[in-house]
Every structure is written in C-alpha cells, then in structure tokens.
Design an enzyme around this catalytic site. Structure first.
Site, mmCIF file in Angstrom:
data_model
loop_
_atom_site.group_PDB
_atom_site.id
_atom_site.type_symbol
_atom_site.label_atom_id
_atom_site.label_comp_id
_atom_site.label_asym_id
_atom_site.label_seq_id
_atom_site.Cartn_x
_atom_site.Cartn_y
_atom_site.Cartn_z
ATOM 1 N N TYR A 1 -9.675 12.191 -15.745
ATOM 2 C CA TYR A 1 -9.157 13.179 -14.795
ATOM 3 C C TYR A 1 -9.425 12.687 -13.373
ATOM 4 C CZ TYR A 1 -7.477 17.903 -13.710
ATOM 5 O OH TYR A 1 -6.733 18.989 -13.279
ATOM 6 N N SER B 1 -7.454 10.029 -10.228
ATOM 7 C CA SER B 1 -6.260 10.087 -9.389
ATOM 8 C C SER B 1 -5.004 10.376 -10.221
ATOM 9 C CB SER B 1 -6.131 8.758 -8.626
ATOM 10 O OG SER B 1 -4.939 8.703 -7.921
ATOM 11 N N GLN B 2 -4.710 9.532 -11.192
ATOM 12 C CA GLN B 2 -3.515 9.723 -12.024
ATOM 13 C C GLN B 2 -3.714 10.826 -13.063
ATOM 14 O OE1 GLN B 2 -0.422 8.455 -11.838
ATOM 15 N NE2 GLN B 2 -1.002 7.315 -10.011
ATOM 16 N N ASP C 1 -8.941 0.920 -15.599
ATOM 17 C CA ASP C 1 -8.524 -0.175 -16.473
ATOM 18 C C ASP C 1 -9.713 -0.931 -17.051
ATOM 19 O OD1 ASP C 1 -5.582 0.013 -16.107
ATOM 20 O OD2 ASP C 1 -6.134 -0.307 -14.012
ATOM 21 N N HIS D 1 -0.487 1.438 -16.559
ATOM 22 C CA HIS D 1 -0.580 0.058 -16.064
ATOM 23 C C HIS D 1 -0.737 -0.826 -17.304
ATOM 24 C CE1 HIS D 1 -1.468 -3.449 -13.770
ATOM 25 N NE2 HIS D 1 -2.790 -3.394 -13.862
ATOM 26 N N GLU E 1 -0.592 -6.755 -5.284
ATOM 27 C CA GLU E 1 -1.828 -6.311 -4.629
ATOM 28 C C GLU E 1 -2.644 -7.488 -4.109
ATOM 29 O OE1 GLU E 1 -2.906 -3.775 -7.797
ATOM 30 O OE2 GLU E 1 -4.188 -5.210 -8.823
ATOM 31 N N GLU F 1 -4.418 -3.988 18.181
ATOM 32 C CA GLU F 1 -3.264 -4.858 17.950
ATOM 33 C C GLU F 1 -3.137 -5.311 16.503
ATOM 34 O OE1 GLU F 1 -0.586 -5.654 19.501
ATOM 35 O OE2 GLU F 1 -1.195 -4.466 21.244
ATOM 36 N N GLU G 1 -2.111 -0.699 14.753
ATOM 37 C CA GLU G 1 -0.653 -0.584 14.939
ATOM 38 C C GLU G 1 0.140 -0.916 13.680
ATOM 39 O OE1 GLU G 1 1.408 -2.139 18.318
ATOM 40 O OE2 GLU G 1 -0.334 -1.852 19.614
ATOM 41 N N SER H 1 10.826 -4.004 20.319
ATOM 42 C CA SER H 1 11.467 -4.636 21.485
ATOM 43 C C SER H 1 12.094 -5.972 21.072
ATOM 44 C CB SER H 1 10.431 -4.877 22.580
ATOM 45 O OG SER H 1 9.539 -5.905 22.180
HETATM 46 P P1 NAD Z 1 -9.514 6.799 -11.330
HETATM 47 O O1 NAD Z 1 -10.596 5.822 -11.090
HETATM 48 O O2 NAD Z 1 -8.988 7.604 -10.208
HETATM 49 O O3 NAD Z 1 -9.938 7.855 -12.431
HETATM 50 C C1 NAD Z 1 -10.492 7.532 -13.637
HETATM 51 C C2 NAD Z 1 -11.133 8.722 -14.300
HETATM 52 O O4 NAD Z 1 -11.765 8.287 -15.479
HETATM 53 C C3 NAD Z 1 -12.188 9.391 -13.451
HETATM 54 O O5 NAD Z 1 -12.061 10.791 -13.594
HETATM 55 C C4 NAD Z 1 -13.495 8.921 -14.077
HETATM 56 O O6 NAD Z 1 -14.524 9.848 -13.931
HETATM 57 C C5 NAD Z 1 -13.083 8.784 -15.524
HETATM 58 N N1 NAD Z 1 -13.928 7.846 -16.250
HETATM 59 C C6 NAD Z 1 -14.543 6.754 -15.785
HETATM 60 N N2 NAD Z 1 -15.219 6.129 -16.764
HETATM 61 C C7 NAD Z 1 -15.021 6.865 -17.883
HETATM 62 C C8 NAD Z 1 -15.447 6.762 -19.225
HETATM 63 N N3 NAD Z 1 -16.247 5.769 -19.627
HETATM 64 N N4 NAD Z 1 -15.013 7.696 -20.097
HETATM 65 C C9 NAD Z 1 -14.210 8.698 -19.721
HETATM 66 N N5 NAD Z 1 -13.789 8.856 -18.458
HETATM 67 C C10 NAD Z 1 -14.185 7.955 -17.560
HETATM 68 O O7 NAD Z 1 -8.343 5.998 -12.078
HETATM 69 P P2 NAD Z 1 -6.801 5.947 -11.661
HETATM 70 O O8 NAD Z 1 -6.672 5.251 -10.349
HETATM 71 O O9 NAD Z 1 -6.205 7.292 -11.833
HETATM 72 O O10 NAD Z 1 -6.242 4.932 -12.749
HETATM 73 C C11 NAD Z 1 -5.919 5.333 -14.066
HETATM 74 C C12 NAD Z 1 -4.800 4.438 -14.564
HETATM 75 O O11 NAD Z 1 -3.643 4.642 -13.771
HETATM 76 C C13 NAD Z 1 -5.110 2.958 -14.484
HETATM 77 O O12 NAD Z 1 -4.524 2.321 -15.589
HETATM 78 C C14 NAD Z 1 -4.416 2.532 -13.219
HETATM 79 O O13 NAD Z 1 -4.066 1.154 -13.189
HETATM 80 C C15 NAD Z 1 -3.184 3.403 -13.281
HETATM 81 N N6 NAD Z 1 -2.496 3.637 -11.996
HETATM 82 C C16 NAD Z 1 -3.209 4.067 -10.922
HETATM 83 C C17 NAD Z 1 -2.547 4.312 -9.728
HETATM 84 C C18 NAD Z 1 -3.283 4.819 -8.517
HETATM 85 O O14 NAD Z 1 -2.703 4.781 -7.438
HETATM 86 N N7 NAD Z 1 -4.520 5.316 -8.598
HETATM 87 C C19 NAD Z 1 -1.153 4.112 -9.637
HETATM 88 C C20 NAD Z 1 -0.453 3.718 -10.775
HETATM 89 C C21 NAD Z 1 -1.148 3.474 -11.944
HETATM 90 MG MG MG Z 2 -2.715 -2.349 -9.594
HETATM 91 MG MG MG Z 3 0.134 -1.000 -7.951
HETATM 92 MG MG MG Z 4 2.550 -4.573 21.274
#
Ligand code: NAD
Ligand code: MG
Ligand code: MG
Ligand code: MG
Ligand code: MG
Length: 330
Positions: free
Chosen positions: A24, A26-27, A82, A107, A194, A226, A230, A251
């Site tokens: 739970y 970001s994604q 990951d 991913h 990246e 700079e 920016e 410009s």
């Molecule tokens: P994150 O680091 O934001 O969240 C991961 C969650 O997993 C956290 O809530 C953390 O507490 C939990 N966690 C960590 N270790 C754990 C464990 N051992 N057991 C259970 N839960 C655990 O991850 P994210 O950035 O949301 O990435 C998740 C997937 O989405 C990855 O495969 C990533 O490559 C992919 N992804 C991320 C983004 C992005 O912008 N963040 C974009 C596209 C794809």
């Molecule tokens: Mg990546």
């Molecule tokens: Mg990416």
């Molecule tokens: Mg300038």
C-alpha cells in the site's frame, strides 16, 4: 501503434473477480482505491504489523495478511518494492496461487530477469501506469486518467489481455490511452530511461554544469538558479509542446545556443556511453549488479547517496528553496 481507450475494454472481465493488491505504497494505494471506486472487489495484502493498515481501512478497503489476500483473490497485483518482490512472492504469494489466477505487475524487472518464476497454471501480465501513484489517484478522481502500458507474459486462461484491459479501465488508464508492449520492452526502456536521462543523466548534467560555473568563480546561488531551478520551467514547456514547443517559448539567443552547443555537450563520446548503459541493461549486467548490491545490504548505494547528499549543490539549493517559499508566502 494504436493506443487503447475505454471503448476497447470490457469491464466484465474483472467484474466478478477479487483483486489482491499487495503493498500500500505509491502505486498500491492509488490502484487499490481506483479499483474499489470502480466497483471491483479489492483486498489489500499487507505484512504483519504494517503501518498502512489503518490508512487502507480508512479508505474503505478490506485488509488482510498477504497469504490470506492472495488465497481469496483471483488477481494478484504485486505492488511492494521491486527489490522485495521475490521474497514476498516466494514466501506469501506462490503457495497461495490457484490455477487460473492472474499474477500482475506494474514493472517487468522481476519477471524479465527471472527473479520470479510463476507456475504455468496462472496468467502473468502487466498493467503499468506511466506516472507516480498520487497522479494515478488524482486524475482518476477528476474523471481523467494517466497513460498506461499493458503486457501479457503468459496467457494460461486465454483471457489475460482482456483482464489486463479491464484492469487498466478500472484504474483509469484507458481514459488516457493504453499502449501494448512486452515485459522485455517495458523493463529495458524503463531502466534505460531512468539511467540515461530522467534520473541519472539529468542529475549528472545538473551537477557538472553547476560545478563548472562555481569552479569558474560564479556564485553558487547563481549557479543553482541557472543549472537546477530553471530546469522545471523548460521541462514544463517540453511536456506541453515537445522540443519545438519549448523552442517557441525561449529567446532566439537561447535557441541558437541550444542548437549549436547542445550537440557539443552530448557528443559522440556521450553517445558511446549511452550505448554502453543500454547494453548493460540488455545483457542483464545492471540487473545482476543491483540484485547483488541488495543482497550485500547496499554498501555502494549508501555510500554514493551519502556522498551526493554532502555536495555543495544540496546546501545552496536547500537555502534558496526555503527563501523562495518564504518569498511566495509573503
Ligand atoms: P512503494 O515503495 O511506494 O510502496 C511499497 C509498499 O510495500 C509500501 O507500502 C511498503 O511499506 C510495502 N512493503 C515494503 N516491504 C514489504 C514487505 N516485505 N512486505 C509487504 N509490504 C512491504 O512502491 P511503489 O513505488 O508503489 O512501487 C510498486 C511497484 O510499482 C513497483 O513494481 C514499481 O516499479 C512500480 N511502479 C512504480 C511507479 C512509481 O512512480 N512509484 C510507477 C510505475 C510503476
Ligand atoms: Mg523504474
Ligand atoms: Mg519509470
Ligand atoms: Mg537564462
Ligand atoms: Mg486465489
């Protein structure tokens, strides 16, 4: 390449399914909440004692320990970091996967580099929003969505693509357009992007140009404005109108410098370096290095990160940013 939109998806492929969103962060939060608001049955799988439990409950979601969530679900979306996915998969996911379940990712790293090897009796697919989670949620809430990628690695049921499209629909991606790809293409382009530009190339160019000005005797504050601050304005212009849109807004002097000096900064040597970086992604060298680095407790990662945090640009940037905020507040 034709992007897929709402009308290309058949939501019935996910309607009677239970989706376990594992993690739970970001994604995880964004996808779980969007699925739930689209009427999909969602259970969030968390580890024992997870601090996200209350958050997910407050957001109206069912929460369970990962093994239980997987057992209950037909679709399992792996959204823990990951680097921890292989361990979570081996211990909690794999033993609870049933025949015809779908194992999903946002991913492709762990599948492409064989860190996770699913059994042949499940579907394996990817729906990857091309944006951070907070935007996945915000755009959905205002009736919009972010673009997404769809890839099918293993189609045991024959419905994997339809399920993926229905999932992309439920999290809002088909409102904006979904592009079909493969695990290999997504993984390799994501890592290269990246490393070469989004994070690696940009950070290195910011630091190198900042150091060039400071070493030549210019004030670090001017150099920071700079070479770092920016950049946002230029990237916003590129986001809206591409390179030519950006050039329409700068410009003529800046544009002439861009056209004549840019290719000297990124010269043939740099292009050779880019080729090398891509090769290490393609032949698995980067993946091996990063997996070993994690197994060793991240010694280089920690050292390099610490070194960069002590760079002059961080001090100057911190001061200027706080100053700018207080100026704005005034
Ligand atoms: P994150 O680091 O934001 O969240 C991961 C969650 O997993 C956290 O809530 C953390 O507490 C939990 N966690 C960590 N270790 C754990 C464990 N051992 N057991 C259970 N839960 C655990 O991850 P994210 O950035 O949301 O990435 C998740 C997937 O989405 C990855 O495969 C990533 O490559 C992919 N992804 C991320 C983004 C992005 O912008 N963040 C974009 C596209 C794809
Ligand atoms: Mg990546
Ligand atoms: Mg990416
Ligand atoms: Mg300038
Ligand atoms: Mg199950």
């Amino acid at each position: 390449m034709t992007p897929l939109y709402d009308e290309d998806a058949d939501p019935s492929f996910i309607e009677d399914k239970t989706v376990a969103v594992i993690g739970y962060g970001s994604q995880g939060e964004a996808q779980a909440r969007n699925l739930h608001d689209s009427g999909v049955d969602v259970v969030v799988g968390l580890r024992e004692g997870s601090s996200s439990r209350d958050d997910a409950r407050e957001h109206g979601l069912d929460v369970a320990k990962t093994p239980k969530a997987v057992k209950r679900a037909d679709v399992v979306q792996m959204l823990v970091p990951d680097t921890v996915q292989p361990a979570v998969y081996d211990e909690h996911v794999k033993p609870n996967l049933d025949e015809d379940d779908a194992l999903m990712f946002s991913h492709g790293f762990n599948i492409h580099y064989s860190q996770i090897r699913p059994p042949e009796y499940v579907d394996v697919l990817m729906v990857a929003p091309k944006s951070p989670g907070d935007l996945v949620r915000q755009t959905y809430e205002r009736g919009d969505g972010v673009p997404g990628l769809l890839a099918v690695e293993q189609d045991h049921t024959g419905d994997a693509r339809d399920l993926g499209l229905a999932y992309a629909h439920a999290i809002g991606c088909t409102r904006s357009g979904v592009i079909e790809t493969t695990f290999r293409e997504e993984t390799e382009t994501d890592l290269f992007g990246e490393q070469a530009i989004l994070c690696g190339g940009t950070s290195a160019l910011i630091k190198a140009s900042f150091e060039t000005l400071v070493d030549a005797g210019y004030s670090p504050e001017m150099a920071y404005f700079e070479c770092a601050n920016e950049l946002k304005l230029i990237v916003d212009l590129i986001f809206e109108g591409g390179l030519s849109g950006m050039r329409d807004n700068i410009s003529d002097t800046a544009e002439y410098g861009d056209l004549t000096r840019g290719p000297r900064v990124i010269d043939d040597d740099v292009r050779d370096n880019l080729d090398e970086v891509l090769e290490e992604v393609q032949n698995g060298e980067f993946a091996r290095e990063w997996i070993n680095e994690n197994q060793a407790g991240r010694p280089s990662y920690n050292q390099l990160k610490e070194r960069d945090e002590e760079h002059l640009i961080e001090d100057v940037g911190g001061e200027l940013r706080s100053l700018m905020t207080s100026v704005q507040e005034d």
